[in-house]
Motif scaffolding. Structure first.
Motif, PDB file in Angstrom:
ATOM      1  N   UNK A  66     -57.554  24.370  17.058  1.00 21.45           N
ATOM      2  CA  UNK A  66     -57.938  25.216  15.932  1.00 21.45           C
ATOM      3  C   UNK A  66     -57.719  24.551  14.585  1.00 21.45           C
ATOM      4  N   UNK A  67     -57.626  23.229  14.585  1.00 21.63           N
ATOM      5  CA  UNK A  67     -57.369  22.481  13.357  1.00 21.63           C
ATOM      6  C   UNK A  67     -58.557  21.582  13.030  1.00 21.63           C
ATOM      7  N   UNK A  68     -58.703  21.281  11.761  1.00 25.43           N
ATOM      8  CA  UNK A  68     -59.717  20.331  11.309  1.00 25.43           C
ATOM      9  C   UNK A  68     -59.032  19.280  10.455  1.00 25.43           C
ATOM     10  N   UNK A  69     -59.561  18.076  10.504  1.00 23.30           N
ATOM     11  CA  UNK A  69     -59.019  16.997   9.685  1.00 23.30           C
ATOM     12  C   UNK A  69     -59.368  17.272   8.220  1.00 23.30           C
ATOM     13  N   UNK A  70     -58.355  17.404   7.356  1.00 24.48           N
ATOM     14  CA  UNK A  70     -58.644  17.668   5.939  1.00 24.48           C
ATOM     15  C   UNK A  70     -59.046  16.385   5.223  1.00 24.48           C
ATOM     16  N   UNK A  71     -59.499  16.533   3.991  1.00 23.27           N
ATOM     17  CA  UNK A  71     -59.677  15.360   3.136  1.00 23.27           C
ATOM     18  C   UNK A  71     -58.290  14.777   2.881  1.00 23.27           C
ATOM     19  N   UNK A  72     -58.195  13.459   2.891  1.00 22.49           N
ATOM     20  CA  UNK A  72     -56.900  12.814   2.661  1.00 22.49           C
ATOM     21  C   UNK A  72     -56.421  13.111   1.240  1.00 22.49           C
ATOM     22  N   UNK A  73     -55.189  13.640   1.085  1.00 32.75           N
ATOM     23  CA  UNK A  73     -54.679  13.939  -0.259  1.00 32.75           C
ATOM     24  C   UNK A  73     -54.557  12.687  -1.117  1.00 32.75           C
ATOM     25  N   UNK A  74     -54.790  12.854  -2.400  1.00 36.55           N
ATOM     26  CA  UNK A  74     -54.659  11.757  -3.357  1.00 36.55           C
ATOM     27  C   UNK A  74     -53.180  11.556  -3.703  1.00 36.55           C
ATOM     28  N   UNK A  75     -52.772  10.311  -3.990  1.00 37.70           N
ATOM     29  CA  UNK A  75     -51.391  10.067  -4.420  1.00 37.70           C
ATOM     30  C   UNK A  75     -51.055  10.863  -5.689  1.00 37.70           C
ATOM     31  N   UNK A 119     -48.162  15.916   8.996  1.00 33.12           N
ATOM     32  CA  UNK A 119     -48.719  15.032  10.028  1.00 33.12           C
ATOM     33  C   UNK A 119     -50.245  15.069  10.013  1.00 33.12           C
ATOM     34  N   UNK A 120     -50.805  16.245   9.798  1.00 34.15           N
ATOM     35  CA  UNK A 120     -52.265  16.370   9.701  1.00 34.15           C
ATOM     36  C   UNK A 120     -52.784  15.550   8.519  1.00 34.15           C
ATOM     37  N   UNK A 121     -52.064  15.595   7.410  1.00 34.59           N
ATOM     38  CA  UNK A 121     -52.456  14.790   6.248  1.00 34.59           C
ATOM     39  C   UNK A 121     -52.287  13.295   6.524  1.00 34.59           C
ATOM     40  N   UNK A 122     -51.274  12.925   7.288  1.00 37.86           N
ATOM     41  CA  UNK A 122     -51.110  11.519   7.678  1.00 37.86           C
ATOM     42  C   UNK A 122     -52.300  11.068   8.524  1.00 37.86           C
ATOM     43  N   UNK A 123     -52.728  11.909   9.457  1.00 34.80           N
ATOM     44  CA  UNK A 123     -53.905  11.584  10.265  1.00 34.80           C
ATOM     45  C   UNK A 123     -55.142  11.427   9.383  1.00 34.80           C
ATOM     46  N   UNK A 124     -55.253  12.279   8.374  1.00 40.40           N
ATOM     47  CA  UNK A 124     -56.385  12.181   7.443  1.00 40.40           C
ATOM     48  C   UNK A 124     -56.353  10.853   6.689  1.00 40.40           C
ATOM     49  N   UNK A 125     -55.167  10.405   6.296  1.00 42.51           N
ATOM     50  CA  UNK A 125     -55.045   9.110   5.603  1.00 42.51           C
ATOM     51  C   UNK A 125     -55.456   7.960   6.521  1.00 42.51           C
ATOM     52  N   UNK A 126     -54.997   8.010   7.772  1.00 48.07           N
ATOM     53  CA  UNK A 126     -55.347   6.968   8.742  1.00 48.07           C
ATOM     54  C   UNK A 126     -56.859   6.942   8.945  1.00 48.07           C
TER      55      UNK A 126
END
Length: 154
Positions: free
Chosen positions: A12-21, A71-78
């Motif tokens: 039930x999750x979606x990969x978000x846009x990777x957050x900006x620094x 962790x979801x945001x880390x996946x988005x960064x990767x």
């Protein structure tokens, strides 16, 4: 469809846009076969979702949800840096920082939110070493911050 993206969807999750620094640094730096991810906060749609100290403003379960979002945001960064997950070999190390009220010792349980998400979506590429830190405050009053190191195919 990428199997990692599919497993996220199954949860039930979606990969978000990777957050900006939030400052003058890069979100991801590659050195050889390693990617070093800058600290990932529990950000959704540009805002910190989980704020305050676990054990005071937040329960351990809320802290766990914050760690999962990190962790979801880390996946988005990767995903953004590599253009997908094909070159990801494994998560090597996770450093978890938990804003903690005095007397709260649930940091490992909180960080299991991140480790469990990695295990569910990356499967055999998710095993990692981990260190948990308790701090009185984190940037942007975030409850959790994750720093992640991953190995990639070069």
């Amino acid at each position: 469809t990428d199997p990692v993206i599919q497993r996220l969807a199954d949860l039930g999750l979606a990969l978000p846009a990777a957050p900006q620094p939030l400052g003058a640094y890069r979100a991801v730096v590659q050195s050889g076969a390693l990617l070093f991810l800058s600290g990932q906060l529990p950000i959704r749609d540009g805002a910190v979702v989980y704020r305050g100290a676990v054990g005071a403003a937040l329960t351990a379960a809320e802290g766990r949800a914050a760690a999962e979002l990190c962790a979801l945001n880390a996946l988005a960064q990767i995903h953004r840096f590599l253009g997908g997950f094909d070159r990801l070999r494994q998560i090597v190390r996770v450093e978890g920082y938990v804003a903690s009220a005095p007397g709260n010792f649930d940091q490992p349980k909180v960080l299991d939110g991140a480790s469990d998400l990695f295990a569910k979506v990356l499967q055999d590429r998710a095993g990692h070493a981990r260190t948990a830190f308790a701090l009185p405050q984190l940037p942007a009053d975030a409850a959790v911050e994750l720093a992640v190191i991953v190995e990639v195919a070069v």
